[in-house]
Write a protein that holds these residues in place. Structure first.
Motif, PDB file in Angstrom:
ATOM      1  N   GLU A   1       0.216  -0.793  -0.164  1.00  0.00           N
ATOM      2  CA  GLU A   1       0.042  -0.159   0.026  1.00  0.00           C
ATOM      3  C   GLU A   1       0.767   1.195  -0.567  1.00  0.00           C
ATOM      4  O   GLU A   1       1.934   1.475   0.524  1.00  0.00           O
ATOM      5  N   ALA A   2       0.793   2.233  -0.663  1.00  0.00           N
ATOM      6  CA  ALA A   2       1.304   3.544  -0.868  1.00  0.00           C
ATOM      7  C   ALA A   2       0.967   4.238   0.673  1.00  0.00           C
ATOM      8  O   ALA A   2      -0.152   4.623   0.528  1.00  0.00           O
ATOM      9  N   SER A   3       1.551   5.253   0.819  1.00  0.00           N
ATOM     10  CA  SER A   3       0.740   5.689   2.510  1.00  0.00           C
ATOM     11  C   SER A   3       0.001   6.715   1.652  1.00  0.00           C
ATOM     12  O   SER A   3      -0.687   7.142   0.760  1.00  0.00           O
ATOM     13  N   ARG A   4      -1.369   6.601   2.526  1.00  0.00           N
ATOM     14  CA  ARG A   4      -2.650   7.815   2.348  1.00  0.00           C
ATOM     15  C   ARG A   4      -2.238   9.327   3.224  1.00  0.00           C
ATOM     16  O   ARG A   4      -1.414   9.689   4.208  1.00  0.00           O
ATOM     17  N   SER A   5      -2.498   9.984   2.051  1.00  0.00           N
ATOM     18  CA  SER A   5      -2.781  12.102   2.867  1.00  0.00           C
ATOM     19  C   SER A   5      -3.504  11.543   3.283  1.00  0.00           C
ATOM     20  O   SER A   5      -4.069  10.372   3.881  1.00  0.00           O
ATOM     21  N   GLY A   6      -3.532  12.805   4.332  1.00  0.00           N
ATOM     22  CA  GLY A   6      -4.117  12.636   5.514  1.00  0.00           C
ATOM     23  C   GLY A   6      -3.464  13.557   6.295  1.00  0.00           C
ATOM     24  O   GLY A   6      -1.980  13.698   7.231  1.00  0.00           O
ATOM     25  N   GLY A   7      -4.072  14.785   7.328  1.00  0.00           N
ATOM     26  CA  GLY A   7      -3.975  15.718   8.156  1.00  0.00           C
ATOM     27  C   GLY A   7      -3.007  14.889   9.709  1.00  0.00           C
ATOM     28  O   GLY A   7      -3.898  13.859  10.266  1.00  0.00           O
ATOM     29  N   PRO A   8      -2.331  15.508  10.322  1.00  0.00           N
ATOM     30  CA  PRO A   8      -2.204  14.331  11.329  1.00  0.00           C
ATOM     31  C   PRO A   8      -3.463  14.895  12.942  1.00  0.00           C
ATOM     32  O   PRO A   8      -4.855  15.588  12.472  1.00  0.00           O
ATOM     33  N   ARG A   9      -3.197  13.924  13.402  1.00  0.00           N
ATOM     34  CA  ARG A   9      -4.468  13.678  15.051  1.00  0.00           C
ATOM     35  C   ARG A   9      -3.820  15.049  15.279  1.00  0.00           C
ATOM     36  O   ARG A   9      -3.412  16.110  15.608  1.00  0.00           O
ATOM     37  N   CYS A  10      -5.635  16.183  15.643  1.00  0.00           N
ATOM     38  CA  CYS A  10      -5.252  17.498  16.234  1.00  0.00           C
ATOM     39  C   CYS A  10      -5.167  17.199  17.738  1.00  0.00           C
ATOM     40  O   CYS A  10      -4.976  18.398  18.259  1.00  0.00           O
ATOM     41  N   PHE A  11      -5.453  16.183  18.620  1.00  0.00           N
ATOM     42  CA  PHE A  11      -5.272  16.566  20.274  1.00  0.00           C
ATOM     43  C   PHE A  11      -4.537  14.803  20.040  1.00  0.00           C
ATOM     44  O   PHE A  11      -5.236  13.340  19.679  1.00  0.00           O
ATOM     45  N   ASP A  12      -3.419  15.097  21.295  1.00  0.00           N
ATOM     46  CA  ASP A  12      -3.117  14.156  21.652  1.00  0.00           C
ATOM     47  C   ASP A  12      -3.746  13.743  23.061  1.00  0.00           C
ATOM     48  O   ASP A  12      -4.824  13.606  23.089  1.00  0.00           O
ATOM     49  N   GLY A  13      -3.857  12.521  24.141  1.00  0.00           N
ATOM     50  CA  GLY A  13      -4.413  12.131  24.532  1.00  0.00           C
ATOM     51  C   GLY A  13      -4.563  13.446  26.335  1.00  0.00           C
ATOM     52  O   GLY A  13      -5.818  13.250  26.282  1.00  0.00           O
ATOM     53  N   ALA A  14      -3.624  13.656  25.951  1.00  0.00           N
ATOM     54  CA  ALA A  14      -3.906  14.443  27.254  1.00  0.00           C
ATOM     55  C   ALA A  14      -5.768  15.872  27.054  1.00  0.00           C
ATOM     56  O   ALA A  14      -6.003  15.740  27.920  1.00  0.00           O
ATOM     57  N   ALA A  15      -5.000  15.813  25.503  1.00  0.00           N
ATOM     58  CA  ALA A  15      -6.168  17.188  25.279  1.00  0.00           C
ATOM     59  C   ALA A  15      -7.206  16.330  25.217  1.00  0.00           C
ATOM     60  O   ALA A  15      -8.426  16.627  25.379  1.00  0.00           O
ATOM     61  N   ARG A  16      -7.226  14.826  24.566  1.00  0.00           N
ATOM     62  CA  ARG A  16      -8.501  14.272  24.727  1.00  0.00           C
ATOM     63  C   ARG A  16      -9.605  14.079  26.174  1.00  0.00           C
ATOM     64  O   ARG A  16     -10.617  14.321  26.206  1.00  0.00           O
ATOM     65  N   ALA A  17      -8.676  13.747  27.253  1.00  0.00           N
ATOM     66  CA  ALA A  17      -8.598  13.130  28.389  1.00  0.00           C
ATOM     67  C   ALA A  17      -9.223  14.726  29.233  1.00  0.00           C
ATOM     68  O   ALA A  17     -10.382  14.882  29.774  1.00  0.00           O
ATOM     69  N   ALA A  18      -8.766  15.692  28.368  1.00  0.00           N
ATOM     70  CA  ALA A  18      -9.343  17.560  29.384  1.00  0.00           C
ATOM     71  C   ALA A  18     -10.588  17.708  28.800  1.00  0.00           C
ATOM     72  O   ALA A  18     -11.161  17.791  29.996  1.00  0.00           O
ATOM     73  N   LEU A  19     -11.221  17.365  27.435  1.00  0.00           N
ATOM     74  CA  LEU A  19     -12.153  17.589  27.468  1.00  0.00           C
ATOM     75  C   LEU A  19     -13.311  16.258  27.293  1.00  0.00           C
ATOM     76  O   LEU A  19     -14.058  16.610  27.768  1.00  0.00           O
ATOM     77  N   THR A  20     -13.288  15.581  27.811  1.00  0.00           N
ATOM     78  CA  THR A  20     -13.521  14.082  28.068  1.00  0.00           C
ATOM     79  C   THR A  20     -13.580  14.757  30.222  1.00  0.00           C
ATOM     80  O   THR A  20     -15.131  14.870  30.429  1.00  0.00           O
ATOM     81  N   ALA A  21     -13.441  15.115  30.311  1.00  0.00           N
ATOM     82  CA  ALA A  21     -12.929  15.489  32.029  1.00  0.00           C
ATOM     83  C   ALA A  21     -14.143  16.893  31.834  1.00  0.00           C
ATOM     84  O   ALA A  21     -15.051  16.339  32.818  1.00  0.00           O
ATOM     85  N   LEU A  22     -13.800  17.601  30.899  1.00  0.00           N
ATOM     86  CA  LEU A  22     -15.303  19.099  30.474  1.00  0.00           C
ATOM     87  C   LEU A  22     -16.296  18.033  30.527  1.00  0.00           C
ATOM     88  O   LEU A  22     -17.182  18.970  31.448  1.00  0.00           O
ATOM     89  N   ALA A  23     -16.451  17.381  29.555  1.00  0.00           N
ATOM     90  CA  ALA A  23     -17.657  17.248  29.521  1.00  0.00           C
ATOM     91  C   ALA A  23     -18.770  16.116  30.368  1.00  0.00           C
ATOM     92  O   ALA A  23     -20.128  16.158  30.541  1.00  0.00           O
ATOM     93  N   CYS A  24     -17.676  15.517  31.397  1.00  0.00           N
ATOM     94  CA  CYS A  24     -18.306  14.875  32.712  1.00  0.00           C
ATOM     95  C   CYS A  24     -18.503  16.128  33.416  1.00  0.00           C
ATOM     96  O   CYS A  24     -19.103  15.078  34.742  1.00  0.00           O
ATOM     97  N   THR A  25     -18.107  17.165  33.461  1.00  0.00           N
ATOM     98  CA  THR A  25     -19.134  18.526  34.796  1.00  0.00           C
ATOM     99  C   THR A  25     -20.017  18.470  34.828  1.00  0.00           C
ATOM    100  O   THR A  25     -21.057  17.882  33.181  1.00  0.00           O
TER     101      THR A  25
END
Length: 156
Positions: free
Chosen positions: A79-103
């Protein structure tokens, strides 16, 4: 009358590799059909007949042939590599967003609406920018319940 068919010239090692490909090991889903394409082309079958026999597109047959001729067997099968942007959020940012949603939800709301949650995440500098749709995708990967009355997100 069309052009005469020029068979693909495979080296002896490539031919033995392709012939043993379906019988040995585990391979990606498209590797074995690409190997069959190369073997049929080496037997002198036209691209249109190969496509009809193997149930693939004629363009696929000629792309596999071109990649083999230009870059070798590994590139033709892989397979050739596919284009696409890198992930916008790392694990810490995802955890912070989830914590905010659970408040607890803000006053006047029984649950967090996604748009309000996205605005709050930007206001708290958890992320630079985020859309409500991305916020929904991030929360979809968690166990945050969108139906809970005291916490969770209202996805409308």
């Amino acid at each position: 009358m069309g052009r005469p068919i020029t068979p693909l010239l495979l080296s002896a090692t490539d031919r033995t590799t392709l012939e043993s490909l379906p019988r040995k090991g585990r391979h990606a889903g498209r590797t074995v059909p690409r190997g069959r394409v190369l073997l049929r082309l080496a037997d002198g079958v036209s691209g249109y007949k190969v496509a009809a026999e193997l149930g693939c597109c004629v363009q696929t047959v000629y792309q596999v042939r071109r990649r083999y001729a230009q870059q070798g067997l590994a590139t033709a099968l892989g397979e050739a590599s596919r284009s696409g942007g890198p992930r916008c959020f790392d694990g810490a940012a995802r955890a912070a967003l989830t914590a905010l949603a659970c408040t607890p939800a803000p006053t006047g709301h029984s649950r967090w609406p996604l748009r309000l949650l996205a605005d709050k995440a930007v206001e708290l500098c958890l992320v630079a920018t985020i859309s409500h749709e991305t916020m929904g995708q991030v929360l979809k990967k968690t166990r945050c319940s969108p139906t809970a009355s005291s916490t969770g997100v209202w996805a409308r």
